[in-house]
Write a protein that holds these residues in place. Sequence first.
Motif: not given
Length: 235
Positions: A118-128
């Motif tokens: 649901q959240s590109p920013t959450l996904q980005h944080a976890m992938l980082a």
Amino acid sequence: MSGAAHNKFQNELLARLSPTDLSLFSAELVPIQFEKRDLLIAADKTIQRTYFLESGIASVVAATADGTQTEVGIIGKEGMVDIATALGSVTAPLEIFVQASGHGYSLPSTVFQDAMAQSPTLQHAMLAYAQVFLVQVSHTALAAASLSIKARLARWLLMCDDRTEGTEIPMTHEFLSLMLSVRRPGVTEAVQAVEATGAVRAHRGMIEIRDRSILERIAGNGYGGPEAYSVKLLN
């Protein structure tokens, strides 16, 4: 502004998240105590829960078909267990267990994956973070191939010290043998060699860090690269 400004989590991934991203799954977070040797992720089994440590250390272990094991990475309050969840997988080939007891939070992995969707920013944080962890693993392989046992021990102690409060790390020679993939006599020699420098003191299943600067000199280029990369990517 970092997430640390608006939430009270000690886990660094959770602390950096925005209130909006946290609201997608925070109601499902359950406080949990981690005890030494607790199995968090079983190899090749469905991942049921995702964990965020606030204290303590988890060990990521690879194993051969005949049961030979070695540690390939460690996770503390800087990360999550397991990056397979962040990458969209439902299983992981590696075992993860608690190396040093502590506390944190857990939630169903499906809930967390739904939140990431649901959240590109959450996904980005976890992938980082997943990328940072993979860099750590690659440097563990590099250390195993290029460093002396003494230098690898110093590197490992520094990494544990980065993830714990205080100066004492609970550790037996049996555990160190697994962590460094070295037979126990080799572990004993390495601990004694590092202790002789004044960097640490080993006693009663504990290793006390007395001088990080000496450990850093012993570890040499084996320590610092992934740590600097983590700061650059996650902060």
